[in-house]
Design a protein around this motif. Structure first.
Motif, PDB file in Angstrom:
ATOM      1  N   VAL A  31       0.343  -1.171   0.378  1.00 26.04           N
ATOM      2  CA  VAL A  31      -0.355   0.026  -0.018  1.00 26.04           C
ATOM      3  C   VAL A  31       0.947   1.526  -0.043  1.00 26.04           C
ATOM      4  N   ASP A  32       2.273   1.284   0.721  1.00 26.06           N
ATOM      5  CA  ASP A  32       2.985   2.222   1.359  1.00 26.06           C
ATOM      6  C   ASP A  32       3.360   2.605  -0.376  1.00 26.06           C
ATOM      7  N   PHE A  33       3.732   1.582  -1.046  1.00 27.24           N
ATOM      8  CA  PHE A  33       4.581   1.707  -2.637  1.00 27.24           C
ATOM      9  C   PHE A  33       3.671   2.613  -3.428  1.00 27.24           C
ATOM     10  N   VAL A  34       1.831   2.111  -3.564  1.00 24.30           N
ATOM     11  CA  VAL A  34       1.055   2.725  -4.293  1.00 24.30           C
ATOM     12  C   VAL A  34       0.753   4.175  -3.840  1.00 24.30           C
ATOM     13  N   VAL A  35       0.799   4.558  -2.271  1.00 25.82           N
ATOM     14  CA  VAL A  35       0.417   5.457  -2.429  1.00 25.82           C
ATOM     15  C   VAL A  35       1.482   6.166  -2.721  1.00 25.82           C
ATOM     16  N   LEU A  36       2.840   6.263  -2.770  1.00 21.51           N
ATOM     17  CA  LEU A  36       3.686   6.990  -2.596  1.00 21.51           C
ATOM     18  C   LEU A  36       3.938   7.360  -4.265  1.00 21.51           C
ATOM     19  N   THR A  37       3.137   6.140  -5.203  1.00 23.83           N
ATOM     20  CA  THR A  37       3.438   6.675  -6.417  1.00 23.83           C
ATOM     21  C   THR A  37       2.735   7.453  -7.096  1.00 23.83           C
ATOM     22  N   PHE A  38       1.286   7.324  -6.795  1.00 23.87           N
ATOM     23  CA  PHE A  38       0.160   8.614  -6.331  1.00 23.87           C
ATOM     24  C   PHE A  38       0.447   9.990  -6.428  1.00 23.87           C
ATOM     25  N   LEU A  39       0.646   9.477  -5.258  1.00 27.36           N
ATOM     26  CA  LEU A  39       1.601  10.964  -4.371  1.00 27.36           C
ATOM     27  C   LEU A  39       2.559  12.026  -5.685  1.00 27.36           C
ATOM     28  N   ARG A  40       3.560  11.230  -6.064  1.00 28.21           N
ATOM     29  CA  ARG A  40       4.475  11.976  -6.643  1.00 28.21           C
ATOM     30  C   ARG A  40       4.266  12.226  -7.786  1.00 28.21           C
TER      31      ARG A  40
END
Length: 362
Positions: free
Chosen positions: A265-274
């Motif tokens: 979940v962290d990686f998905v949120v990080l990608t959308f955040l960027r």
């Protein structure tokens, strides 16, 4: 490429060059093309940012070739040659200046008379382009009163405007969380997994997930474009700015969940955040400020936020001070992420106040 045990400092100037080149590429593609787009500019910005985000594929290819026995130096040399070829092709294919026919000496007088007509046509074309840009600027954001108020302001006044200062602080907070997560990802995964092989696996997973930046950037651009159909002016940026802040808060909150499953979940949120932060940042600058100053405002915002995000090194040092320091750092980042919501709220009330002032004067 040339880094070894005796020159461990070489990657530093390389990273600086990559960062400067990336920003120059972004500005040249976005700031020069945007005034020519009648519609879909938000999606265009998202796709360009997504392509830059997905450039992590380059190092993944180098890593895979290294695992297959290919020296990293040869892979990077091949990448550099490919870059030179791409730059050369793009430069040669770029439209050149107007070609003038060479005639005989007997036609010198006629050629001089005809030279005036291309010059007048060129001036006329420049005038038309200038009128289009000015018209686009005056109607930037579909009736944006804030941009209209700033039309006669100098660049110094704009840089001191509360909407610019608030945006720089918002950008700094969001990027601080983003950079801190990237810089502490290995330490965080080692703390959770307690297994070096699993850390390597999740590092690869993070890289593969971040390759989806093209999709998430398209979603960010489409979100901004959809807001333009509902709201007008700078009001279009309020919800995307708030969504970006909420993604930052979510990423900060997920840091308190110490389970391997949460890493996905962290990686998905990080990608959308960027994707959201870079796409919405460009759109906000384009809508809120005059087009003639957009490059300078964009450069100043990125430069100032880059200086402010150097706080991350203090956070890294804080993390190593004592046991449990990472938890305290995450609490600090969570509070800062919540404060970032102040910016979209300020933009909302600024738009309401400018609309109210316009109605009263009208």
């Amino acid at each position: 490429m040339f880094t070894c045990t005796w020159t461990p400092w070489l990657p530093l100037p390389g990273i600086i060059f990559v960062g400067v080149a990336g920003q120059a590429l972004l500005i040249s593609n976005l700031m020069q093309v945007l005034p020519l787009l009648q519609r879909g500019s938000s999606i265009y910005i998202g796709l360009i940012n997504g392509c830059l985000d997905s450039s992590v594929l380059t190092m993944m290819v180098v890593k895979r070739l290294h695992e297959d026995g290919v020296n990293k130096k040869f892979s990077l040399i091949g990448t550099a040659i490919l870059f030179v070829l791409v730059v050369g092709i793009c430069t040669l294919l770029h439209p050149t200046t107007q070609k003038r026919d060479v005639t005989d000496g007997n036609q010198t007088t006629k050629r001089n008379e005809e030279n005036d007509e291309p010059e007048e046509n060129e001036k006329a074309k420049e005038k038309v382009i200038e009128d289009i840009v000015n018209k686009r600027e005056l109607t930037s954001g579909d009736g944006d009163r804030t941009s209209g108020d700033m039309m006669n302001m100098t660049i110094g006044v704009i840089l001191c405007h509360h909407l610019f200062i608030s945006h720089v602080m918002w950008l700094s907070v969001v990027l601080l969380k983003f950079y801190y997560f990237l810089g502490s990802a290995n330490r965080f995964m080692e703390h959770i997994l307690q297994d070096e092989s699993k850390v390597s696996y999740f590092t690869d997973v993070m890289s593969f997930v971040m390759l989806g930046g093209l999709v998430s950037s398209f979603i960010a651009g489409y979100t901004m474009d959809a807001m333009g159909k509902v709201f007008k002016g700078i009001m279009r940026t309020v919800i995307p700015l708030a969504v970006t802040s909420c993604l930052t808060i979510l990423l900060s909150a997920l840091a308190f969940i110490s389970t391997p499953t949460a890493l996905y979940v962290d990686f998905v949120v990080l990608t959308f955040l960027r994707s959201f932060v870079y796409s919405i940042h460009v759109q906000y600058i384009r809508i809120a400020f005059p087009m003639k100053y957009i490059s300078m405002v964009y450069g100043m915002a990125v430069s100032i936020s880059g200086i402010l995000t150097m706080i991350q090194y203090g956070l890294f040092a804080w993390t190593e001070e004592y046991v449990g320091a990472m938890t305290h750092v995450n609490v600090f980042l969570l509070c800062a992420s919540c404060i970032s919501l102040f910016h979209p709220i300020l933009v909302f009330f600024s738009y309401r106040r400018s609309r109210y002032t316009y109605i009263i004067k009208g």
